[in-house]
Design an enzyme around this catalytic site. Structure first.
Site, short mmCIF file in Angstrom:
data_model
loop_
_atom_site.label_atom_id
_atom_site.label_comp_id
_atom_site.label_asym_id
_atom_site.label_seq_id
_atom_site.Cartn_x
_atom_site.Cartn_y
_atom_site.Cartn_z
N ASP A 11 49.87 43.64 49.48
CA ASP A 11 48.85 42.82 50.14
C ASP A 11 48.65 43.39 51.55
O ASP A 11 49.61 43.49 52.33
CB ASP A 11 49.30 41.37 50.24
N ASP A 130 42.84 34.03 40.52
CA ASP A 130 43.80 33.22 41.27
C ASP A 130 43.69 31.80 40.73
O ASP A 130 42.64 31.16 40.86
CB ASP A 130 43.49 33.23 42.77
#
Length: 279
Positions: A11, A130
């Protein structure tokens, strides 16, 4: 049988690798290119870069990081975050990545996935989902196309069916969309996605294990590969996602970034448990 894959997830925010819990409480985890080189040497099957604030901040993709990585790393690289046009995909592929991961743009305009797949091939189009467990839709940000398209209303979360439900979120987990994650995965496969990157928002960064029920539900709903993400804290969690969750690959961050376990250790463990791995 196809080998299962281990994919470290990097990330990236402001040019640095970061890791949080439930998409917040962020801490630094190093330079992205240095991390990528390390994982390549360790025997990772693939790498994934996710620019976690690009869509929220409406920024362009991180081409410079991709170019530097492609120079020194020779395993498949997937990049996501801020991809909003076919030109963005072209630029990333030209910079050296192998696949692109698309979430927000897919939800805002599903036809984009069909267009991208037709132009670049489904093998390089990953749809990121997500998802968060819910007792009913919380989304106040349902896409306009879904509101106006009655034949696709089945994608909405159904409060009457009595089965577990997970809601789709975008913008790094900031916007609830009122879309059923399992149905969404199936729909994305139907219009051109070549792979699903599935992240449990409930488990992200918690090290409590993947959401096996969610992973299995989506793995059984589609025929394309599913990458499980969110919650890896022990090697056993990787095995559970692959064996019980029926995932084709596991994405992990914290346990590798902070050197709690190595890729080689994870592959040895999984192989000993009977999982087909590239060693």
């Amino acid at each position: 049988m196809l080998a299962k894959r281990i994919i470290p997830c990097l990330d990236v925010r402001d040019g640095r690798v970061v890791k949080g819990i439930n998409f917040v409480n962020i801490r630094d985890a190093g330079d992205p290119v240095e991390n990528a080189v390390f994982y390549d040497e360790q025997g990772a099957d693939e790498l994934t870069y996710l620019d976690i604030t690009a869509s929220h901040e409406k920024r362009k993709i991180m081409l410079d990081v991709v170019e530097k990585t492609a120079t020194d790393v020779f395993i498949p690289l997937t990049v996501g975050g801020g991809i909003g046009s076919l030109e963005d995909i072209r630029d990333l592929l030209n910079a050296g990545c192998d696949k692109v991961s698309i979430n927000t743009t897919a939800v805002n305009n599903p036809e984009f996935i069909a267009q991208a797949s037709a132009r670049f091939g489904s093998q390089c189009i990953v749809v990121a989902i997500d998802a968060k467990r819910c007792a009913g839709a919380t989304g106040s940000d349902t896409p306009q196309w879904l509101k106006e398209n009655e034949p696709l209303s089945y994608l909405n979360i159904d409060l009457t069916n009595g089965t577990p439900m997970w809601e789709v979120f975008t913008h790094g987990g900031r916007r609830a969309k009122g879309i059923d994650a399992v149905k969404w995965a199936r729909y994305m496969e139907g219009i051109g996605a070549g792979e699903i990157l599935l992240t449990s928002m409930d488990r992200d960064g918690t090290k409590a294990g993947y959401d096996i029920e969610l992973t299995r539900a989506i793995s059984e709903a589609v025929s394309i590969p599913v990458i499980a993400s969110g919650g890896a804290g022990e090697l056993e969690h990787l095995y559970e996602a692959l064996a019980d969750g029926k995932a084709d690959a596991v994405l992990a961050a914290s346990i590798f970034h902070f050197r709690e376990h190595t890729i080689r250790e994870a592959k040895g463990y999984l192989s000993a448990k009977g999982v087909t791995m590239r060693l």
